[in-house]
Design a protein around this motif. Structure first.
Motif, PDB file in Angstrom:
ATOM      1  N   GLU A 113     -42.467 -37.596 -17.141  1.00  0.00           N
ATOM      2  CA  GLU A 113     -43.080 -36.250 -16.999  1.00  0.00           C
ATOM      3  C   GLU A 113     -42.005 -35.341 -17.255  1.00  0.00           C
ATOM      4  OE1 GLU A 113     -46.279 -35.475 -16.967  1.00  0.00           O
ATOM      5  OE2 GLU A 113     -47.058 -37.276 -17.059  1.00  0.00           O
ATOM      6  N   PRO A 114     -41.561 -34.811 -18.110  1.00  0.00           N
ATOM      7  CA  PRO A 114     -40.405 -33.879 -18.139  1.00  0.00           C
ATOM      8  C   PRO A 114     -40.399 -32.878 -17.280  1.00  0.00           C
ATOM      9  CG  PRO A 114     -41.328 -34.139 -20.395  1.00  0.00           C
ATOM     10  CD  PRO A 114     -42.201 -35.015 -19.375  1.00  0.00           C
ATOM     11  N   TRP A 115     -41.699 -32.102 -17.169  1.00  0.00           N
ATOM     12  CA  TRP A 115     -41.851 -30.828 -16.680  1.00  0.00           C
ATOM     13  C   TRP A 115     -42.595 -30.894 -15.241  1.00  0.00           C
ATOM     14  CZ3 TRP A 115     -43.583 -31.658 -21.591  1.00  0.00           C
ATOM     15  CH2 TRP A 115     -44.804 -32.232 -21.704  1.00  0.00           C
TER      16      TRP A 115
ATOM     17  N   LYS B 161     -35.107 -29.345 -24.344  1.00  0.00           N
ATOM     18  CA  LYS B 161     -35.154 -28.261 -23.412  1.00  0.00           C
ATOM     19  C   LYS B 161     -36.423 -27.225 -23.672  1.00  0.00           C
ATOM     20  CE  LYS B 161     -31.315 -28.853 -20.334  1.00  0.00           C
ATOM     21  NZ  LYS B 161     -30.245 -28.149 -19.957  1.00  0.00           N
ATOM     22  N   ALA B 162     -36.452 -26.745 -24.957  1.00  0.00           N
ATOM     23  CA  ALA B 162     -37.069 -25.833 -25.472  1.00  0.00           C
ATOM     24  C   ALA B 162     -38.547 -26.525 -25.404  1.00  0.00           C
ATOM     25  CB  ALA B 162     -36.760 -25.049 -26.713  1.00  0.00           C
TER      26      ALA B 162
ATOM     27  N   ARG C 102     -44.138 -26.897 -23.016  1.00  0.00           N
ATOM     28  CA  ARG C 102     -44.832 -27.781 -22.724  1.00  0.00           C
ATOM     29  C   ARG C 102     -45.809 -28.299 -23.892  1.00  0.00           C
ATOM     30  NH1 ARG C 102     -45.578 -27.953 -16.992  1.00  0.00           N
ATOM     31  NH2 ARG C 102     -44.835 -26.235 -16.044  1.00  0.00           N
ATOM     32  N   LEU C 103     -45.015 -28.911 -24.747  1.00  0.00           N
ATOM     33  CA  LEU C 103     -45.556 -29.209 -25.933  1.00  0.00           C
ATOM     34  C   LEU C 103     -46.514 -30.466 -25.688  1.00  0.00           C
ATOM     35  CD1 LEU C 103     -42.805 -29.266 -28.823  1.00  0.00           C
ATOM     36  CD2 LEU C 103     -44.798 -27.690 -28.427  1.00  0.00           C
ATOM     37  N   LYS C 104     -47.550 -30.600 -26.516  1.00  0.00           N
ATOM     38  CA  LYS C 104     -48.366 -31.864 -26.350  1.00  0.00           C
ATOM     39  C   LYS C 104     -47.512 -33.205 -26.691  1.00  0.00           C
ATOM     40  CE  LYS C 104     -52.867 -30.128 -27.390  1.00  0.00           C
ATOM     41  NZ  LYS C 104     -53.843 -30.339 -28.350  1.00  0.00           N
ATOM     42  N   ARG C 105     -47.655 -34.158 -25.978  1.00  0.00           N
ATOM     43  CA  ARG C 105     -47.217 -35.358 -26.191  1.00  0.00           C
ATOM     44  C   ARG C 105     -48.295 -36.451 -25.795  1.00  0.00           C
ATOM     45  NH1 ARG C 105     -45.799 -38.072 -21.527  1.00  0.00           N
ATOM     46  NH2 ARG C 105     -46.309 -36.657 -19.593  1.00  0.00           N
ATOM     47  N   ILE C 106     -48.201 -37.697 -26.624  1.00  0.00           N
ATOM     48  CA  ILE C 106     -49.119 -38.942 -26.591  1.00  0.00           C
ATOM     49  C   ILE C 106     -48.829 -39.389 -25.146  1.00  0.00           C
ATOM     50  CG2 ILE C 106     -49.291 -38.779 -29.071  1.00  0.00           C
ATOM     51  CD1 ILE C 106     -47.734 -41.311 -28.849  1.00  0.00           C
TER      52      ILE C 106
END
Length: 112
Positions: A108-110, A92-93, A98-102
């Motif tokens: 799309e969690p956000w 959740k944090a 909005r951490l980068k992800r590949i």
């Protein structure tokens, strides 16, 4: 006190299985490319690995004495309760930040 051979085999299998799970979880933490994928290594495989190690230890020392070691029961319960909760809070944090992800990371969690 002498421990029966079948209990020795069970303890040995639990220790080897736990070690293998902990190793796989640690390798996953090291090799996976982004935070969301890395989160699975310590929370899934390593939790099972340490759980199997503690259960094997509990069986071994309970067979040597006359009862179950209460400390190891508490360690096992604490481990299985706290690991999923901490993983959920970390995820959740990371979504909040909005951490980068590949691209291979699914979802799309956000975006709701």
């Amino acid at each position: 006190m002498d421990i029966s051979p079948w209990l020795q085999w069970v303890v040995a299998i639990l220790l080897l299985t736990g070690s293998l799970f902990a190793l796989v979880g640690s390798i996953g933490l090291w090799k996976l490319p982004d935070f969301f994928m890395r989160l699975h290594g310590p929370t899934k495989a390593t939790t099972l690995g340490v759980g199997a190690l503690v259960i094997g230890s509990m069986l071994f020392f309970s067979a040597q004495r006359e009862g179950i070691s209460f400390h190891e029961v508490l360690i096992t319960a604490f481990l299985f309760l706290t690991a999923p909760v901490s993983a959920n809070l970390l995820a959740k944090a990371a979504m909040q930040q909005r951490l980068k992800r590949i691209e291979r990371t699914r979802g799309e969690p956000w975006k709701q």
